[in-house]
Design an enzyme around this catalytic site. Structure first.
Site: not given
Ligand code: CA
Length: 448
Positions: A274, A254, A395, A155, A261, A220, A222, A148, A278, A258
């Site tokens: 993570k 992904d 975000e 971002h 993480q 996420e 992607e 990844d 996925t 948080r």
């Protein structure tokens, strides 16, 4: 054949892209995702039969194993069709571009409403086609390794600003395509069940960590990149050849816890925050299908360093970006109860990536690491410079400090149990048929 990008001789526009071409599979004509100009490859299970390779065409799937058995492929396309007809597409990815192009041209001819043998082929319809709604879509390849990246600069800036308001991007960002080695075993196709992970987290006001369900589960947005054929260990892929090692593209979510993480990621980077899951969209959209939607990589802002020579290729700069519209929508219990449609959370575009896919491949292999057919890259979360296309709730909610109010009246800092996140991708360009990727969808089940 002609090329719209003279510097990219290998990115060819040919008769398979003609907007005038229509299919005898009626649902393909005008289909938002899978018209005859797309022809994405995948692996599907029809009813009680075994999994096999297929091609999405409108609301149906063309059965490649059946098409091979019926002898529909000529000498040029047969090796690719056979390689794509089994339980994974790894053998097809290993064959590379030439075989894939031959397969695409023959598939387009087979499905063409004006094709030379339409009457005979349409007569085989019952053996060749399955209703997509009756099939289960599988992972298209056995993923050996998953990497990844962090190539979405908006971002990276937005996420960095939450922790370092004055200095959001670390000094290496504009030199190194930052990435980490992810977990291949927990990649699942769209629609697979996703359980909220348990893990260690420590809130800002807590003196010690505790173990339990993540309190800030996020997605996420992607782009996924399928790799093939790959390189020998110790032999880097020069950037000018990197495009030869892209087998296709998908959407990739992904999922990110948080809080887990945030507590674990220093000093060695992402791990359990993570690795729990996925989700990818199961259809492999080929580089050939995307040829009309390539664009020049945006010039770097004044003051940014140029890429180091091993990451610079003039043809890649001229046509290595991808004009793919990316959308995230959210469906919640509250929206469903009020019969409200899923709410759009963002609308962005893959052309905002700071690094091209070729640069990611050249960098990944530059130290000698071997890529293999069926490896998967995530580009990193793709956000827009402005607020309409932010690729994560981190975000959108400013790290949870600015809750989002949905049309149902519900609020979200992060995802709740029962929430469904749906990602979609579309390509449009005047003079060409629009194509899409199909869905990348996941619903969150409560933690164990
Ligand atoms: Ca990511």
């Amino acid at each position: 054949m002609r090329s719209d990008f003279p510097n990219l001789a290998k990115v060819m526009i040919d008769e398979t892209h003609s907007v005038a071409r229509r299919s005898w599979v009626a649902s393909a004509n005008g289909h938002a995702d899978f018209p005859i100009q797309n022809l994405p490859l995948g692996v599907f299970t029809p009813g009680r039969d075994a999994a096999r390779g297929g091609v999405a065409i409108g609301d149906e799937i063309l059965d490649l194993a059946a098409a091979v058995d019926l002898g529909l492929f000529d000498a040029q396309a047969a090796p690719a069709a056979e390689a794509a007809s089994g339980t994974t597409l790894n053998p097809l990815f290993a064959l590379g571009r030439g075989a894939r192009v031959a397969l695409r041209r023959r598939l387009s001819e087979i499905l063409d409403a004006d094709g030379p043998a339409r009457a005979r082929i349409e007569g085989l319809r019952a053996r060749l086609l399955h209703r997509a709604a009756d099939c289960r879509l599988e992972l298209p390849a056995a993923v050996g390794d998953y990497t990844d990246f962090f190539a979405g600069i908006h971002h990276a800036t937005n996420a960095g600003r939450l922790f370092r308001p004055d200095n959001p991007l670390l000094p290496n960002y504009k030199y190194v395509p930052i990435g980490y080695h992810g977990r291949a075993s927990s990649i699942r196709p769209s629609g697979a069940d996703l359980r909220r992970p348990n893990g260690q987290h420590k809130g800002a006001t807590e003196t010690a960590p505790s173990f339990g369900p993540s309190r800030s589960l996020d997605y996420e947005l992607e782009l996924g990149v399928w790799i093939g054929p790959g390189n020998e260990l110790g032999t880097p892929i020069p950037i000018a050849e990197a495009g030869d090692h892209v087998a296709g593209f998908c959407l990739l979510n992904d999922w990110s816890a948080r809080d887990i993480q945030g507590w674990e990621y220093q000093p060695l980077g992402p791990f359990l925050g993570k690795s729990f899951f996925t989700t990818i969209s199961p259809w492999v959209v080929t580089p050939e299908a995307l040829a009309p939607f390539r664009s020049a990589q945006a010039s770097r802002p004044a003051g940014d360093p140029p890429p180091l020579p091993y990451l610079f290729d003039a043809a890649d700069q001229a046509g290595g970006a991808l004009d793919i519209e990316l959308e995230v929508v959210l469906l919640t219990a509250g929206l469903a109860a009020k019969r409200l449609p899923p709410q759009r959370l963002s609308l962005g575009n893959a052309h905002h990536l700071y690094w091209t896919v070729a640069q990611l491949i050249a960098h990944h292999s530059s130290g000698g690491c071997n890529l293999r057919a069926g490896d998967l890259f995530g580009t990193g979360t793709i956000s827009t410079p402005t607020d309409e296309g932010l690729g994560s709730l981190l975000e959108i909610s400013a790290g949870g400090r600015r809750p989002l109010t949905l049309t149902s009246g519900e609020t979200r800092r992060f995802l709740e149990d029962g929430d469904t996140v749906i990602m979609r991708a579309r390509c449009r360009r005047d003079g060409f048929a629009g194509i899409g990727f199909g869905e990348c969808r996941g619903t969150i089940a409560p933690a164990l």
